[in-house]
Write a protein that holds these residues in place. Structure first.
Motif, PDB file in Angstrom:
ATOM      1  N   LYS A   1       0.689  13.530  -3.359  1.00 41.58           N
ATOM      2  CA  LYS A   1       1.270  13.881  -2.067  1.00 41.58           C
ATOM      3  C   LYS A   1       2.291  15.017  -2.232  1.00 41.58           C
ATOM      4  O   LYS A   1       2.306  15.967  -1.457  1.00 41.58           O
TER       5      LYS A   1
ATOM      6  N   LEU B   1       0.829  -1.212   0.000  1.00 41.13           N
ATOM      7  CA  LEU B   1       0.000   0.000   0.000  1.00 41.13           C
ATOM      8  C   LEU B   1       0.860   1.258   0.000  1.00 41.13           C
ATOM      9  O   LEU B   1       0.554   2.237  -0.687  1.00 41.13           O
ATOM     10  N   LYS B   2       1.944   1.239   0.755  1.00 41.60           N
ATOM     11  CA  LYS B   2       2.857   2.391   0.764  1.00 41.60           C
ATOM     12  C   LYS B   2       3.527   2.550  -0.595  1.00 41.60           C
ATOM     13  O   LYS B   2       3.741   3.661  -1.069  1.00 41.60           O
ATOM     14  N   GLU B   3       3.866   1.432  -1.214  1.00 38.30           N
ATOM     15  CA  GLU B   3       4.504   1.459  -2.526  1.00 38.30           C
ATOM     16  C   GLU B   3       3.558   2.020  -3.585  1.00 38.30           C
ATOM     17  O   GLU B   3       3.975   2.757  -4.484  1.00 38.30           O
ATOM     18  N   LEU B   4       2.267   1.705  -3.463  1.00 41.42           N
ATOM     19  CA  LEU B   4       1.286   2.130  -4.461  1.00 41.42           C
ATOM     20  C   LEU B   4       0.650   3.482  -4.145  1.00 41.42           C
ATOM     21  O   LEU B   4      -0.207   3.948  -4.892  1.00 41.42           O
ATOM     22  N   GLU B   5       1.071   4.098  -3.070  1.00 45.10           N
ATOM     23  CA  GLU B   5       0.538   5.395  -2.698  1.00 45.10           C
ATOM     24  C   GLU B   5       0.821   6.418  -3.795  1.00 45.10           C
ATOM     25  O   GLU B   5       1.934   6.487  -4.313  1.00 45.10           O
ATOM     26  N   PRO B   6      -0.155   7.221  -4.195  1.00 40.41           N
ATOM     27  CA  PRO B   6       0.066   8.205  -5.254  1.00 40.41           C
ATOM     28  C   PRO B   6       1.025   9.302  -4.802  1.00 40.41           C
ATOM     29  O   PRO B   6       0.651  10.189  -4.051  1.00 40.41           O
ATOM     30  N   LYS B   7       2.266   9.210  -5.255  1.00 39.66           N
ATOM     31  CA  LYS B   7       3.308  10.136  -4.815  1.00 39.66           C
ATOM     32  C   LYS B   7       3.142  11.530  -5.387  1.00 39.66           C
ATOM     33  O   LYS B   7       3.386  12.515  -4.716  1.00 39.66           O
TER      34      LYS B   7
END
Length: 186
Positions: A157, A148-154
């Motif tokens: 953010k 989930l952290k890897e797929l978080e929309p950077k």
């Protein structure tokens, strides 16, 4: 547990006054209601049954835990259960359970089954969103959390972090209102 007869209270043989009952609620109990969101449970129900001439007052006290899956990681955890509920039972012409705090039973009845009320109280005590305590405090190590952290929309953010807030809002932060002065209202 073969059936729910263990939750029958035969009030005909009870004297007027306070009576105590205790139930241990485990997974098999929820199987009767086809409720499959719980993997296990250990809830103790203390029931105070006050018999009066024309009615009964039931006070339920629940304490224990149920094992549920986290909505984020699907990891199992023990969700604490601690709640109380009340039920008043009166006699009438026909059965009526439309009110959640008042049960009307026919004059011909000689027992009442409290299983449905115990079931509903426990299910309603569960939070709508079930989050593993390790997710909230950051101690849970899970492949799902890493993904989930890897797929978080950077980019979203980063955009929020870099975006400048309208300077008019910053000016409003500098205004202090004295609580002792009138603000124009009477």
């Amino acid at each position: 547990m073969k059936d729910l007869k263990d939750f029958d209270i035969s009030f005909i043989g009870l004297k007027e006054g306070l009576h105590q009952f205790e139930y241990l609620i485990e997974k098999e109990f929820f199987d009767f209601f086809n409720y499959d969101e719980l993997n296990n449970s250990n809830v103790i129900v203390q029931l105070s049954f006050l018999k009066k001439t024309t009615m009964f007052e039931l006070n339920f006290s629940f304490s224990g835990w149920v094992e549920v899956a986290c909505d984020i990681t699907n990891e199992l955890y023990h969700q604490p259960i601690k709640t109380e509920s009340e039920l008043i039972i009166k006699f009438g012409e026909t059965f009526n359970n439309e009110n959640e705090e008042l049960l009307v039973i026919p004059h011909s009845e000689f027992k009442v089954n409290v299983a449905q009320y115990i079931y509903e109280s426990i299910v309603l005590a569960l939070p709508l969103k079930r989050i593993h305590p390790g997710v909230e405090d950051g101690t849970l190590k899970s492949d799902i959390l890493e993904k989930l952290k890897e797929l978080e929309p950077k980019e979203l953010k980063d955009k929020i972090d870099k975006e400048d807030i309208d300077p008019r809002w910053n000016k409003l932060k500098n205004i202090l209102i004295d609580k002792n002065t009138s603000n124009g209202t009477s």
